[in-house]
Design an enzyme around this catalytic site. Structure first.
Site, mmCIF file in Angstrom:
data_model
loop_
_atom_site.group_PDB
_atom_site.id
_atom_site.type_symbol
_atom_site.label_atom_id
_atom_site.label_comp_id
_atom_site.label_asym_id
_atom_site.label_seq_id
_atom_site.Cartn_x
_atom_site.Cartn_y
_atom_site.Cartn_z
ATOM 1 N N GLN A 101 -4.908 -5.036 3.975
ATOM 2 C CA GLN A 101 -4.976 -4.197 2.790
ATOM 3 C C GLN A 101 -5.237 -5.085 1.574
ATOM 4 O O GLN A 101 -4.516 -6.053 1.336
ATOM 5 C CB GLN A 101 -3.689 -3.414 2.579
ATOM 6 C CG GLN A 101 -3.813 -2.381 1.444
ATOM 7 C CD GLN A 101 -2.488 -1.727 1.085
ATOM 8 O OE1 GLN A 101 -1.604 -2.370 0.541
ATOM 9 N NE2 GLN A 101 -2.365 -0.446 1.397
ATOM 10 N N TYR A 174 -1.150 1.262 -8.619
ATOM 11 C CA TYR A 174 -1.920 0.050 -8.857
ATOM 12 C C TYR A 174 -3.288 0.396 -9.456
ATOM 13 O O TYR A 174 -3.559 1.547 -9.782
ATOM 14 C CB TYR A 174 -2.023 -0.765 -7.575
ATOM 15 C CG TYR A 174 -0.681 -1.314 -7.122
ATOM 16 C CD1 TYR A 174 0.054 -2.165 -7.945
ATOM 17 C CD2 TYR A 174 -0.136 -0.958 -5.891
ATOM 18 C CE1 TYR A 174 1.296 -2.663 -7.548
ATOM 19 C CE2 TYR A 174 1.101 -1.454 -5.479
ATOM 20 C CZ TYR A 174 1.809 -2.302 -6.319
ATOM 21 O OH TYR A 174 3.036 -2.782 -5.934
ATOM 22 N N ARG A 223 -6.487 3.600 1.204
ATOM 23 C CA ARG A 223 -5.180 4.243 1.020
ATOM 24 C C ARG A 223 -5.188 4.955 -0.318
ATOM 25 O O ARG A 223 -5.354 4.343 -1.365
ATOM 26 C CB ARG A 223 -4.034 3.233 1.065
ATOM 27 C CG ARG A 223 -2.675 3.948 1.065
ATOM 28 C CD ARG A 223 -1.520 3.057 1.462
ATOM 29 N NE ARG A 223 -0.607 3.799 2.345
ATOM 30 C CZ ARG A 223 0.630 3.423 2.609
ATOM 31 N NH1 ARG A 223 1.121 2.317 2.088
ATOM 32 N NH2 ARG A 223 1.386 4.148 3.415
ATOM 33 N N GLY A 316 7.080 3.320 8.699
ATOM 34 C CA GLY A 316 7.303 2.097 7.960
ATOM 35 C C GLY A 316 8.716 1.567 8.039
ATOM 36 O O GLY A 316 9.004 0.602 8.745
ATOM 37 N N ARG A 317 9.613 2.206 7.298
ATOM 38 C CA ARG A 317 10.954 1.637 7.152
ATOM 39 C C ARG A 317 11.738 1.568 8.459
ATOM 40 O O ARG A 317 12.531 0.660 8.662
ATOM 41 C CB ARG A 317 11.727 2.417 6.085
ATOM 42 C CG ARG A 317 11.366 1.977 4.666
ATOM 43 C CD ARG A 317 11.774 2.968 3.612
ATOM 44 N NE ARG A 317 10.870 4.121 3.582
ATOM 45 C CZ ARG A 317 10.997 5.130 2.739
ATOM 46 N NH1 ARG A 317 11.986 5.146 1.879
ATOM 47 N NH2 ARG A 317 10.126 6.126 2.757
#
Length: 334
Positions: A101, A174, A223, A316-317
């Site tokens: 990424q 971002y 993404r 993910g987590r």
């Protein structure tokens, strides 16, 4: 066979199943962004056994001024390639595919870390919890031209390092999210925030440059922070429109998350809480769509795929906390 265990092909890359480990920052890189043994060991551990179909590595900065945080991985210099090859090898040895990424933090960059003046779509405060009081400078045409080139060069480095694809980061507040969101894009030029065409113009230019740099057969993902979930922010309708344009421009895979809300959806806790976004986008494109968002149970992941919420599931987590999660989950479905 369960849906999640079905293989999927993205351009020339064959995924053994539909389970994705999404990008999660580790801060394990050197201060200059170089790969460390600790980072390689981390990805080797997560991919051990080959139970994850695709790992998308943590966001890597494309230029020094685009760095988001200390310990962030770099893809901003040709000298980064040797270390990135080691990282790729650590994942490939476990028969797992891996994408890089690539990202520019924009106005979310911290000047004390980067040593550079932060840049953004407009000179407005970035609505992120970690944002400083320093207003970013609105990017001019030279800044924009440089960012486009930096994304393309970063993608080329990722390919040279052996990654199976590259993902352009436009989520979580971002730089590209700052152009996409009306909250931070107050421009009145060709990138104008008042028009969805203006808000995705930079994305389309970057997609074109990246595609030219890596060739037509190399997988390119994006993404997308598909909704800010804030008054005046980006909406689902914006993202459906954008997704169709991104597919037309050459994107092979859409990875859906939140915008300025980050990787959580305010007030919603059920597993797959971005499912309303992925379902709508999936119904309007022909390329695969990844759904992440609080998924911790393989049964819930399977149900989300069965209900056509997405084509792949990002966990993910749960994987971050437990490197054995994928082995137990996939084995339980066999």
């Amino acid at each position: 066979m369960s849906i999640i265990n079905k293989p999927m092909r993205i351009k020339n890359t064959e995924l053994r199943n539909r389970l994705v480990m999404p990008p999660m920052a580790t801060a394990k890189a050197e201060n200059d962004g170089k790969v460390t043994e600790q980072l390689c060991d981390y990805y080797a551990e997560k991919s051990n056994g080959g139970y994850i179909g695709l790992i998308i590595t943590e966001h890597s900065y494309i230029s020094p001024e685009g760095k988001a945080s200390k310990g962030q991985l770099s893809v901003s210099d040709d000298d980064d390639i040797a270390g990135l090859k080691k990282l790729v090898s650590a994942v490939h040895q476990n028969d797992t595919k891996v994408m890089a990424q690539i990202n520019h933090a924009g106005g979310a960059a911290i000047q004390e870390i980067t040593g550079h003046e932060p840049l953004s779509a407009s000179s407005v405060k970035i609505p992120r919890p970690t944002a400083t009081e320093i207003l970013p400078r609105e990017m001019d045409s030279k800044d924009i031209e440089k960012v486009i080139g930096d994304f393309a060069r970063a993608a080329s480095r990722a390919k040279e390092a052996g990654f199976d694809g590259v993902e352009i980061h436009s989520a979580h507040g971002y730089l590209l999210n700052q152009f996409f969101s009306p909250l931070t894009n107050k421009r009145d030029d060709e990138y104008a925030g008042t028009s969805i065409y203006g808000r995705i113009k930079l994305h389309l230019e970057i997609i074109s440059a990246v595609r030219k740099a890596v060739g037509n057969d190399y997988p390119v993902a994006l993404r997308l922070g598909a909704c800010d979930y804030m008054d005046g922010g980006s909406t689902l309708n914006d993202s459906v429109f954008a997704a169709k344009e991104f597919e037309r421009a050459g994107i092979d895979l859409l990875d859906i998350s939140g915008g300025f809300c980050g990787y959580v959806r305010p007030g919603v806790k059920e597993q797959g809480y971005f499912g309303e976004l992925t379902e709508a986008i999936k119904n309007n494109v022909t390329i695969p769509v990844i759904l992440t968002g609080g998924i911790v149970d393989i049964g819930a992941a399977e149900a989300l795929l069965n209900n056509n919420k997405a084509d792949l599931i990002g966990v993910g987590r749960a994987i971050l906390k437990d490197s054995e999660w994928a082995r137990r989950a996939i084995s339980s479905l066999e």
